[in-house]
Design an enzyme around this catalytic site. Structure first.
Site, mmCIF file in Angstrom:
data_model
loop_
_atom_site.group_PDB
_atom_site.id
_atom_site.type_symbol
_atom_site.label_atom_id
_atom_site.label_comp_id
_atom_site.label_asym_id
_atom_site.label_seq_id
_atom_site.Cartn_x
_atom_site.Cartn_y
_atom_site.Cartn_z
ATOM 1 N N SER A 62 0.859 -1.189 0.000
ATOM 2 C CA SER A 62 0.000 0.000 0.000
ATOM 3 C C SER A 62 0.890 1.233 0.000
ATOM 4 O O SER A 62 1.551 1.536 1.004
ATOM 5 C CB SER A 62 -0.923 -0.001 1.230
ATOM 6 N N LYS A 69 -7.293 1.463 -3.043
ATOM 7 C CA LYS A 69 -6.918 1.066 -1.678
ATOM 8 C C LYS A 69 -7.082 2.237 -0.717
ATOM 9 O O LYS A 69 -7.532 2.059 0.428
ATOM 10 C CB LYS A 69 -5.478 0.546 -1.651
ATOM 11 N N LYS A 107 -1.039 6.024 8.592
ATOM 12 C CA LYS A 107 -0.268 6.156 7.351
ATOM 13 C C LYS A 107 -1.200 6.223 6.143
ATOM 14 O O LYS A 107 -1.033 7.065 5.252
ATOM 15 C CB LYS A 107 0.676 4.971 7.196
#
Length: 298
Positions: free
Chosen positions: A103, A177, A245
């Site tokens: 990711s 995502k 994050k």
């Protein structure tokens, strides 16, 4: 998902054998593919030896004979380091396909694709959702960005891992995502705040969760993370730090394309405060504890 041996075993390198990399690489081994594994800590990669994988000492060695290379690394900087600074790119075979399932930020995915293309190497950004449970069961949701022809070529790899959808050009998988993680993080907050309101007002939080199951507010988050909140079980599955994050990556991308994301901005701040208050390495459902503390309920 069938784990029968494929008619044509593939040569696959897996770079990064962590919480997701281990079960995903194991499934590729069990599907009959030839897997070469590399991890910064070699001992983690050696856990795949009983399943028939080989273990490489360097990224370049791992990818040398591979037609497909899967990256499962911590973030975009780690992917860039392994691919380009640590030498994987020098070992890649022309015509091979790098499938980055980490990711990272969409702009990083586009940059990596362009740099690999200059070497004659194909690229998909294909992050996943479903956590370690989905990785072990082969039921991951895979969001792929890149050329349709490369997506088609990768189908035998994806078949052992889950359900893949081609969502657009390079970087689009990472956008999908980010959308997934925005929805997850925001919904965790909504479930936590709603359940805490009920408890503060005197209702049985577990019974409230049960009562709204099947209604319009039901969700996977209510079922899984809501139960963790009821049980006060915040053992790490996906950490607050990882969720933070992802929220920051979403806001960075929003800024790059001129998009205002006020809801994500609010939740980035809430997850940041949770991390600052000692919850960083707990499960992301532990945002519940941050909201409970604000209301004197811890």
């Amino acid at each position: 998902m069938s784990e029968s041996t494929p008619s044509t075993p593939l040569s696959i390198a897996v770079l990064g054998i962590g919480m997701m990399g281990l079960p995903m690489a194991r499934r590729l081994c069990e599907a009959g593919h030839r897997v070469s594994a590399w991890n910064r800590s070699r001992a983690k990669a050696e856990r795949l030896l009983p399943f028939g994988a080989t273990v490489a000492d360097t990224p370049a060695q791992a990818v040398a004979a591979a037609d497909f290379v899967i990256c499962l690394l911590e973030n975009g900087d780690a992917v860039e380091s392994v691919l380009f600074a640590q030498g994987a790119s020098s070992g890649l075979r022309p015509g091979s396909l790098v499938i980055d399932m980490s990711s990272i930020q969409p702009r990083q995915a586009r940059d990596h694709a362009a740099r690999l293309a200059a070497l004659g190497v194909h690229h998909l950004d294909a992050p996943v959702s479903g956590g370690t449970v989905g990785a072990e069961a082969g039921t991951l949701a895979i969001m792929a960005g890149g050329k349709a022809s490369d997506f088609g070529r990768a189908q035998p790899v994806f078949a052992a891992l889950g359900r893949a959808t081609h969502v657009g050009p390079h970087g689009s998988g990472q956008l999908a995502k980010l959308a997934n993680q925005m929805i997850v993080g925001i919904t965790i907050g909504a479930v936590a705040e709603a359940l805490l309101l009920c408890e503060k007002g005197g209702a049985d939080m577990a019974k409230v969760r049960q009562a709204i199951t099947g209604g319009f507010a039901d969700s996977r988050i209510l079922q899984v993370h809501g139960q963790r909140m009821v049980e006060r079980d915040f053992a790490k599955r996906a950490a607050i730090t990882v969720q933070l994050k992802d929220m920051r990556n979403a806001l960075s991308t929003a800024s790059e394309i001129g998009f205002d994301a006020p809801v994500t901005t609010l939740f980035e701040a809430l997850f940041a405060q949770a991390a600052e208050h000692g919850l960083a390495d707990l499960d992301h459902s532990a945002l519940f504890m941050e909201l409970a503390s604000r209301n004197g309920m811890r």
